[in-house]
Structures are given as C-alpha cells and as structure tokens.
Write a protein that holds these residues in place. Structure first.
Motif, short mmCIF file in Angstrom:
data_model
loop_
_atom_site.label_atom_id
_atom_site.label_comp_id
_atom_site.label_asym_id
_atom_site.label_seq_id
_atom_site.Cartn_x
_atom_site.Cartn_y
_atom_site.Cartn_z
N ALA A 169 67.89 27.38 37.03
CA ALA A 169 68.69 26.39 36.31
C ALA A 169 68.73 25.06 37.07
N TRP A 170 68.67 25.11 38.38
CA TRP A 170 68.74 23.88 39.17
C TRP A 170 67.35 23.34 39.50
N ASP A 171 66.33 23.97 38.92
CA ASP A 171 64.96 23.48 39.05
C ASP A 171 64.54 23.31 40.52
N ILE A 172 64.85 24.34 41.32
CA ILE A 172 64.49 24.32 42.75
C ILE A 172 63.07 24.86 42.89
N ASP A 173 62.22 24.17 43.65
CA ASP A 173 60.82 24.60 43.80
C ASP A 173 60.59 25.49 45.00
N ALA A 174 61.32 25.23 46.07
CA ALA A 174 61.16 26.06 47.27
C ALA A 174 62.55 26.29 47.84
N CYS A 175 62.89 27.56 48.02
CA CYS A 175 64.25 27.89 48.44
C CYS A 175 64.16 29.01 49.46
N TYR A 176 64.92 28.88 50.55
CA TYR A 176 64.91 29.94 51.57
C TYR A 176 66.34 30.30 51.93
N SER A 177 66.50 31.55 52.42
CA SER A 177 67.81 31.98 52.86
C SER A 177 67.66 32.84 54.11
N GLY A 178 68.70 33.59 54.45
CA GLY A 178 68.65 34.45 55.63
C GLY A 178 69.47 35.70 55.33
N THR A 179 69.19 36.76 56.06
CA THR A 179 69.89 38.01 55.75
C THR A 179 71.22 38.15 56.48
N GLN A 180 71.46 37.33 57.48
CA GLN A 180 72.58 37.57 58.40
C GLN A 180 73.89 36.88 58.02
N LYS A 181 73.89 36.13 56.90
CA LYS A 181 75.13 35.43 56.55
C LYS A 181 75.80 36.18 55.40
N CYS A 182 75.77 35.67 54.18
CA CYS A 182 76.51 36.36 53.11
C CYS A 182 75.81 37.62 52.58
N LEU A 183 74.57 37.86 52.99
CA LEU A 183 73.92 39.11 52.58
C LEU A 183 74.40 40.28 53.45
N SER A 184 75.00 39.93 54.59
CA SER A 184 75.55 40.96 55.49
C SER A 184 74.56 42.04 55.89
N CYS A 185 73.43 41.56 56.30
CA CYS A 185 72.36 42.39 56.86
C CYS A 185 72.18 41.85 58.28
N PRO A 186 71.59 42.60 59.19
CA PRO A 186 71.33 41.96 60.48
C PRO A 186 70.34 40.80 60.34
N PRO A 187 70.33 39.86 61.30
CA PRO A 187 69.33 38.80 61.27
C PRO A 187 67.93 39.40 61.39
N GLY A 188 66.96 38.82 60.72
CA GLY A 188 65.60 39.33 60.86
C GLY A 188 64.70 39.12 59.66
N LEU A 189 65.28 38.82 58.50
CA LEU A 189 64.44 38.50 57.33
C LEU A 189 64.93 37.21 56.71
N SER A 190 64.01 36.54 56.04
CA SER A 190 64.36 35.31 55.36
C SER A 190 63.82 35.32 53.94
N PRO A 191 64.69 35.62 52.95
CA PRO A 191 64.25 35.59 51.56
C PRO A 191 63.79 34.19 51.17
N VAL A 192 62.63 34.12 50.53
CA VAL A 192 62.06 32.83 50.13
C VAL A 192 61.58 32.94 48.69
N THR A 193 61.75 31.88 47.91
CA THR A 193 61.20 31.87 46.56
C THR A 193 60.52 30.52 46.30
N PHE A 194 59.33 30.58 45.68
CA PHE A 194 58.54 29.38 45.35
C PHE A 194 58.31 29.34 43.85
N SER A 195 58.56 28.20 43.23
CA SER A 195 58.27 28.03 41.80
C SER A 195 56.75 27.97 41.61
N ASP A 196 56.31 28.10 40.36
CA ASP A 196 54.88 27.98 40.07
C ASP A 196 54.36 26.60 40.49
#
Ligand SMILES: *Cc1c(COP(=O)(O)O)cnc(C)c1O
Length: 399
Positions: free
Chosen positions: A191-218
């Motif tokens: 909805a916000w037309d974001i082309d490249a977005c990254y996050s981390g597992t250790q903040k609100c996902l409440s997982c240990p640090p170590g992965l970074s979810p990433v999404t890329f638009s077409d």
C-alpha cells in the motif's frame, strides 16, 4: 599454550533479564524451543518446505505479494547493506533522510558503495518533512530515496505515504528501514509502494538477533537485473541468493537452519495473535507507560503524533544521573533500559516495549522500579505513583 593456562569454564548461566532497551527484546519460550529442534540439511525436502512457509509468513507480515521476500543471514544491518548494495552502483545518486543514527548509517553504507549521497536532514527527535524531500528531488534525479520508518535512536515514527508518493513522482525507488517497526505497528509494503524494505528479528519479532527479513518489489528486482556491474558483495548478492530461495534451490551459502526455525515460530506466534491485535497491544502498553511517566513528570522527547509505541524516548530529569538509574534498574530489578546515542547521550532514556517484552507486567514493574530509582536520586515522587497511574490507564481501557 602452557597446559596450566587452560581453564575450564563454568556452565553458561547469564542473569535472567527483562529486556526493555532498544533491542534485543525478550524471546518467547516457544521460539527458544524451536531453536533446539534437531537440524536437517539446508537442501532437505523438509527444510525446503519450511523455507516456503517462512516466506509466506513474511509476506503476510510485510503486507506484500513480492515474490522476493526472504530472511537474509545476518542482523538488521545486513538487511540495510543488502538493500543498498543490490540497488546501487558506483556513481548512482541516492537521497537519504537523516534524523537519527540509522539514517546516518545509511549514508555511510551508501557512501562505501561509491554512490553519490545527498541528504535531507531534520533535528534528532523530529520527523522528516515531505516538503524538504520534494525540494531536494527538484535539484536532480536520484535512483533511490531512503528513509527509516522507526528511528530507534530517537523514538520517532516517520509517516511514509506522502514521501513515497513524492519519490515515485520523481522516478525514484523507495527504500525503507523497518527494523524496529515491523510486527509492532503497521507496516504496509504494497500500500505504501515500498520497493526495498528490510527488518531484523531481534526487535518486535522477538527472535534472537541473526536474521534480517528483506522484501524487494518487482521494480527493485528489475533494477537489480539491469545492473551494469556485479553486486559488490558476494554474500549479499540477491541475484544469486534468489536461486536458492527460488525453484532451483541452488546452493549459495548454508542457511542458518536453527535461526530459520526460530523465525518460523516467531512468525507463527505473530499470526496467532493477529497483526492488528498485536499492534493494539503495543499501543496500549505504550499509553499506560506514558501515563506512568507523566505521574513522575518525565517528558517524552518526541511530539505525541510521532511517538513510537515500541521505543519510548524520554528526557532524563534534571539532577538525575543517567548511569546510576540504569545501574539501579539492572542490579535491583534485572531490567535493561537503553541510554541515548550521539547528541542525545546522557540526555534521554530509551524504553523498549518490543514484541514479547511489551506486556502489562513489564510496564508496571518497570514504572515501580523507575519510581524508586528516581526517588533514590533525590526526586520528590510518591512511592508507587507511576505504577498506579499506569494501572488507572489500563482500567480505563478495560472499561
Ligand atoms: C537495530 C536497528 C538496526 C540494526 O540492526 P542490528 O540487528 O543491530 O544489525 C537498523 N536500523 C534500525 C532502525 C534499528 O533499530
């Protein structure tokens, strides 16, 4: 090494902490249990199914249909590098919005890639104004506009829709850091037309640090495919990693199996709770915390409409020693509280209410502890006043 120098260390028993700083947050026992699940190979049919499930869950969380949605190996910073190094080539122009430490870090990352970096700035503690982005874009075309959604160094929530629209009008890709916001407040990539977005597992996902979810638009994937030169980082090159996460299952690097297990369980917990219910929990705990802080006459750094529910930046009262209070909370209550960074060092505390750490129990305990810590520093406060105000805020809501 002499035989006598060898030491046998004791069993690993760090103190139990209540993590209420800027990350990491406390991890749900189900996530910890998932991490101790026996390993399978990274090309095992069972693991391939788990990978697809994690991708599907991440798409729900990011609110996107992007096929390229994966957890990168590495912490949130690896996600930042992934977005910039896949999209930028030497000499490309990028506009970075800077109103805190992480915007500053984006400039550093983009600069190291040889990009031509320009900045739009705002005082730490205030959001970036869309108008200033528009003016900067009038000065010349850029490939990417980059911004931080939740500035963890200041507690500012950055509204994104208007800036996204402006970026698109000027033909730029929109790159957003959602390390602290994802899973704690609304993030809507499509909805916000974001082309490249990254996050981390250790903040609100409440997982240990170590992965970074990433999404890329077409559109971002097309930019990657039309590069003149190879991506400068071998490890973070999405054009190769895509072949492992896609149909081919082509080996790139060994996936961190146990972390993927952890992320899957963390995402399952998030979906069980429901995204909207989870955001509401974060909001309510933030409001109760704010009521308690008001009873101690402790002010927020950020104006109300721009406050993050998961990262509460508050001004340290005059005459109160920063380190004494943080030590008091840690030693007497096992609570980790964050200090200020950069220009805000010694001036603010950063109270995290992220993911599994965002609970009524933690809010009430934290306020009780802070109440007595500031009293020990000589502030005239009634014992228990802060916790009482928070309880009142909760009961108003329950009514
Ligand atoms: C924590 C954070 C990062 C970096 O994540 P690490 O897991 O420490 O590498 C990046 N951006 C923001 C906004 C963050 O809060």
């Amino acid at each position: 090494m002499k035989e006598s120098d060898r030491s046998v260390f004791e069993e690993l028993t760090p103190s139990l902490r209540i993590l209420m700083g800027p990350g990491p947050s406390n991890v749900h026992p189900r996530v910890l249990r998932a991490m101790s699940t026996p390993l399978v190979g990274h090309l095992d049919p069972d693991f391939l199914r788990i990978m697809s499930e994690v991708q599907a869950l991440l798409r729900q969380l990011f609110k996107t249909d992007n096929p390229m949605t994966i957890p990168m190996s590495g912490t949130g910073s690896a996600g930042m590098e992934t977005c910039f190094c896949n999209l930028l080539e030497r000499g490309d122009r990028v506009l970075v919005c800077v109103n805190g430490l992480f915007g500053e870090r984006m400039c550093d990352v983009a600069g190291r890639l040889g990009a031509d970096v320009s900045r739009v700035e705002m005082e730490w503690g205030k959001p970036i104004e869309p108008k200033t982005v528009e003016n900067a874009l009038k000065a010349g075309k850029v490939k990417i506009v980059a911004i931080v959604h939740a500035e963890t160094s200041t507690g500012v929530r950055q509204p994104l829709e208007e800036i996204s629209r402006i970026a698109k009008e000027h033909g730029a890709l929109f790159l957003v850091d959602t390390v602290t916001s994802l899973a704690g407040c609304n993030v809507d990539v499509d909805a916000w037309d974001i082309d490249a977005c990254y996050s981390g597992t250790q903040k609100c996902l409440s997982c240990p640090p170590g992965l970074s979810p990433v999404t890329f638009s077409d559109k971002a994937m097309n930019a990657l495919r039309s590069r003149k030169h190879k991506v400068s980082s071998w490890y973070l090159d999405l054009s190769m990693i895509e072949r492992y996460w896609g149909e081919e299952r082509f080996y790139h690097h060994t996936a961190p199996i146990s972390m993927i297990y952890a992320l899957r369980e963390a995402l399952r917990l998030i979906m069980e709770e429901g995204l909207e219910a989870r955001f509401e929990r974060h909001r309510l705990n933030h409001l109760a915390l704010a009521a308690g802080l008001a009873a101690l006459e402790i002010d927020f750094l950020v104006d109300e409409p721009y406050r993050l529910p998961m990262l509460n930046a508050v001004k340290i009262p005059d005459g109160v020693n920063d380190l004494n209070v943080r030590k008091y909370l840690l030693q007497k209550f096992g609570i980790e509280l964050g200090g200020g960074l950069g220009p805000l060092k010694g001036k603010i505390w950063r109270i995290g209410l992220m993911g599994h750490s965002s609970t009524k129990q933690n809010v009430v305990l934290f306020l009780t502890a802070l109440n007595s810590a500031v009293a020990a520093e000589g502030m005239k406060v009634a014992p228990g006043a802060a916790a009482a105000a928070a309880m009142e805020a909760y009961s108003q809501h329950d009514r």
